[in-house]
Motif scaffolding. Structure first.
Motif, short mmCIF file in Angstrom:
data_model
loop_
_atom_site.label_atom_id
_atom_site.label_comp_id
_atom_site.label_asym_id
_atom_site.label_seq_id
_atom_site.Cartn_x
_atom_site.Cartn_y
_atom_site.Cartn_z
N VAL A 58 42.82 49.76 25.24
CA VAL A 58 42.82 49.54 23.80
C VAL A 58 41.70 48.59 23.40
O VAL A 58 40.92 48.85 22.48
CB VAL A 58 44.18 48.99 23.31
CG1 VAL A 58 44.12 48.72 21.80
CG2 VAL A 58 45.30 49.96 23.62
N LYS A 59 41.59 47.46 24.11
CA LYS A 59 40.61 46.44 23.74
C LYS A 59 39.17 46.89 23.99
O LYS A 59 38.26 46.49 23.27
CB LYS A 59 40.89 45.14 24.53
CG LYS A 59 42.26 44.52 24.25
CD LYS A 59 42.50 44.28 22.76
CE LYS A 59 41.56 43.27 22.18
NZ LYS A 59 41.82 43.02 20.74
N GLN A 60 38.98 47.74 25.00
CA GLN A 60 37.62 48.21 25.32
C GLN A 60 37.17 49.36 24.43
O GLN A 60 35.97 49.63 24.33
CB GLN A 60 37.56 48.64 26.80
CG GLN A 60 37.68 47.48 27.77
CD GLN A 60 37.90 47.92 29.21
OE1 GLN A 60 37.99 49.13 29.50
NE2 GLN A 60 38.02 46.98 30.12
N ASN A 61 38.12 50.03 23.79
CA ASN A 61 37.76 51.22 23.02
C ASN A 61 38.06 51.12 21.53
O ASN A 61 37.75 52.06 20.78
CB ASN A 61 38.50 52.44 23.59
CG ASN A 61 38.00 52.82 24.97
OD1 ASN A 61 37.02 53.54 25.11
ND2 ASN A 61 38.67 52.34 26.00
N ILE B 60 48.78 46.68 32.14
CA ILE B 60 47.54 45.90 31.99
C ILE B 60 46.37 46.83 31.72
O ILE B 60 45.52 46.56 30.84
CB ILE B 60 47.27 45.04 33.25
CG1 ILE B 60 48.43 44.09 33.51
CG2 ILE B 60 45.96 44.28 33.08
CD1 ILE B 60 48.68 43.07 32.44
N GLU B 61 46.31 47.93 32.45
CA GLU B 61 45.23 48.90 32.25
C GLU B 61 45.28 49.49 30.85
O GLU B 61 44.24 49.75 30.23
CB GLU B 61 45.32 50.00 33.30
CG GLU B 61 44.15 50.96 33.29
CD GLU B 61 44.19 51.97 34.43
OE1 GLU B 61 43.34 52.89 34.43
OE2 GLU B 61 45.07 51.85 35.31
N LEU C 57 46.84 39.78 32.46
CA LEU C 57 47.18 39.76 31.04
C LEU C 57 46.14 38.96 30.26
O LEU C 57 45.71 39.37 29.18
CB LEU C 57 48.56 39.14 30.87
CG LEU C 57 49.30 39.40 29.56
CD1 LEU C 57 49.49 40.88 29.33
CD2 LEU C 57 50.64 38.68 29.56
N ILE C 58 45.73 37.83 30.81
CA ILE C 58 44.69 37.03 30.17
C ILE C 58 43.36 37.76 30.19
O ILE C 58 42.63 37.80 29.19
CB ILE C 58 44.57 35.66 30.86
CG1 ILE C 58 45.84 34.85 30.63
CG2 ILE C 58 43.34 34.90 30.35
CD1 ILE C 58 45.92 33.55 31.40
N ASP C 59 43.05 38.39 31.31
CA ASP C 59 41.80 39.14 31.46
C ASP C 59 41.74 40.35 30.54
O ASP C 59 40.67 40.80 30.14
CB ASP C 59 41.64 39.58 32.91
CG ASP C 59 40.29 40.24 33.17
OD1 ASP C 59 39.25 39.63 32.85
OD2 ASP C 59 40.28 41.38 33.69
N ARG D 277 65.00 58.59 29.44
CA ARG D 277 64.19 57.43 29.78
C ARG D 277 62.99 57.85 30.61
O ARG D 277 63.04 58.81 31.39
CB ARG D 277 65.02 56.40 30.56
CG ARG D 277 66.16 55.79 29.74
CD ARG D 277 66.90 54.73 30.52
NE ARG D 277 68.11 54.30 29.85
CZ ARG D 277 68.22 53.20 29.11
NH1 ARG D 277 67.17 52.44 28.92
NH2 ARG D 277 69.36 52.88 28.54
N GLY D 278 61.90 57.10 30.42
CA GLY D 278 60.69 57.42 31.17
C GLY D 278 59.60 56.40 30.90
O GLY D 278 59.80 55.42 30.18
N ILE D 279 58.44 56.63 31.48
CA ILE D 279 57.27 55.77 31.32
C ILE D 279 56.10 56.63 30.86
O ILE D 279 55.86 57.71 31.42
CB ILE D 279 56.92 55.07 32.64
CG1 ILE D 279 58.07 54.15 33.08
CG2 ILE D 279 55.63 54.25 32.50
CD1 ILE D 279 57.87 53.51 34.45
N MET D 280 55.39 56.19 29.82
CA MET D 280 54.28 56.97 29.29
C MET D 280 53.15 57.06 30.31
O MET D 280 52.71 56.05 30.86
CB MET D 280 53.76 56.34 28.00
CG MET D 280 52.60 57.12 27.37
SD MET D 280 52.01 56.41 25.79
CE MET D 280 53.35 56.89 24.69
N GLY D 281 52.69 58.29 30.57
CA GLY D 281 51.59 58.51 31.48
C GLY D 281 50.29 57.95 30.92
O GLY D 281 50.09 57.87 29.71
N LEU D 282 49.40 57.57 31.82
CA LEU D 282 48.14 56.95 31.42
C LEU D 282 47.27 57.90 30.60
O LEU D 282 46.62 57.49 29.64
CB LEU D 282 47.38 56.46 32.66
CG LEU D 282 46.18 55.55 32.42
CD1 LEU D 282 46.56 54.33 31.60
CD2 LEU D 282 45.58 55.12 33.77
#
Length: 344
Positions: free
Chosen positions: A128-131, A122-123, A153-155, A83-88
């Protein structure tokens, strides 16, 4: 082909639709749809469709495989994969890798866990949306979120938010998900309130409910509770699956969901899944990562996608020669249809 759905659509007032409705209600037609002849014709058509495109339409990226729920129809609690979290940085590399693939229309930012346990979710959506011009979708149980993240989330301009809400009331919800009903319900209501006040069109909000013995009598109540002005945009209510042999849930009221069809068809869930550590798999049901074709820390997505190993795997699957976890999965038996393989 979902015969029940076809019947509903074709049951119209004009004579032509009545003729089609009679045809699909005919016992001989229903018999034909479960024959080897129909199976062969369908698979032939699927092969013809899949030969027209070589790249994925949808890609799923797993932010994390940690989860705060213990749903009875999900094997996360018996999960053995690390288990883990994907790095930015890895996430950004993946997006930069796939943003030029024109066939990809949707990026799903969820995997075998709860995405809001990732503090950077959120980041990641914003990146994704900006690129890219890709549509984004997020699946969440919405329990682990605060008001700041709701506004974020809305932003972020997320396109679709799908909330797992598996029960109409406290008893059925808590028994199914092992989370607190009132907490989740109030957070969903708060999010819808914020969205309305901001006059935000995104994200579209859907609720999904997987049927279990605790909630299978509550479909209509669930619709009445959540559908309406300033409420959710839609509700999906569907059957459980066996998660490649890891879960066995039988329904009492909707017994037809317990039945497997005689013939199997290539599966609509057959699209790339990128695990939190960069491993590239082929399906969201392969929660243990038993069929991995490469890692995006070390290679590019297209190199992995075009590798002989991955191409052979896809070719075998399209031909009905299932491998790996597909052999234990009930999704291809319970659901089938040419439309899954037609490009949108």
């Amino acid at each position: 082909m979902n015969i029940k759905r076809v019947k509903r659509v074709l049951k119209k007032k004009n004579s032509l639709s009545k003729g089609y409705y009679y045809l699909f209600n005919n016992n001989k037609m229903n018999w034909f749809l479960n024959t080897k002849v129909y199976n062969n014709l369908t698979n032939k058509r699927i092969k013809k469709i899949t030969s027209n495109y070589d790249y994925p339409i949808s890609i799923q990226i797993e932010p994390t495989n940690f989860c705060n729920a213990q749903c009875v129809m999900c094997p996360n609690k018996q999960h053995k994969r690390e288990r883990g979290i994907m790095g930015l940085e890895l996430f950004k590399k993946i997006i930069d890798d796939i943003k030029e693939i024109k066939s990809v229309r949707e990026i799903c930012l969820s995997g075998f866990g709860e995405p809001f346990l990732d503090k950077n979710i959120i980041e990641k959506i914003k990146y994704v949306k900006q690129n890219t011009s890709k549509s984004t979708i997020l699946f969440s149980n919405f329990f682990n979120i605060d008001e700041e993240k709701m506004k974020g989330l809305i932003d972020s301009e997320l396109d679709v938010l799908n909330i797992s809400f598996n029960g109409y009331d406290k008893d059925s919800y808590n028994s199914t998900m092992k989370l607190d009903y009132e907490t989740t319900k109030s957070k969903i209501e708060k999010f819808l309130e914020i969205k309305t006040k901001l006059n935000a069109k995104k994200p579209l909000v859907y609720l999904s409910c997987v049927l279990t013995k605790f909630n299978e009598n509550e479909s209509e109540k669930l619709k009445k509770l959540w559908v309406g002005k300033n409420k959710v945009d839609g509700i999906y209510i569907g059957p459980p699956d066996n998660w490649v042999g890891s879960i066995n849930i039988s329904l009492v009221k909707n017994q037809y969901f317990n039945q497997r069809k005689k013939y199997v068809y290539p599966c609509r869930l057959f699209y790339p899944v990128i695990n939190w550590n960069g491993d590239v798999g082929f399906c969201c049901r392969d929660f243990e990562g038993k069929a991995i074709f490469g890692n995006l820390e070390k290679d590019s997505f297209l190199n992995i996608w075009n590798s002989e190993k991955y191409k052979k795997f896809r070719s075998n699957h399209y031909s009905g020669n299932f491998e790996s976890v597909c052999l234990q999965c009930d999704v291809p038996y319970k659901q089938n249809g040419i439309k899954w393989w037609a490009p949108l």
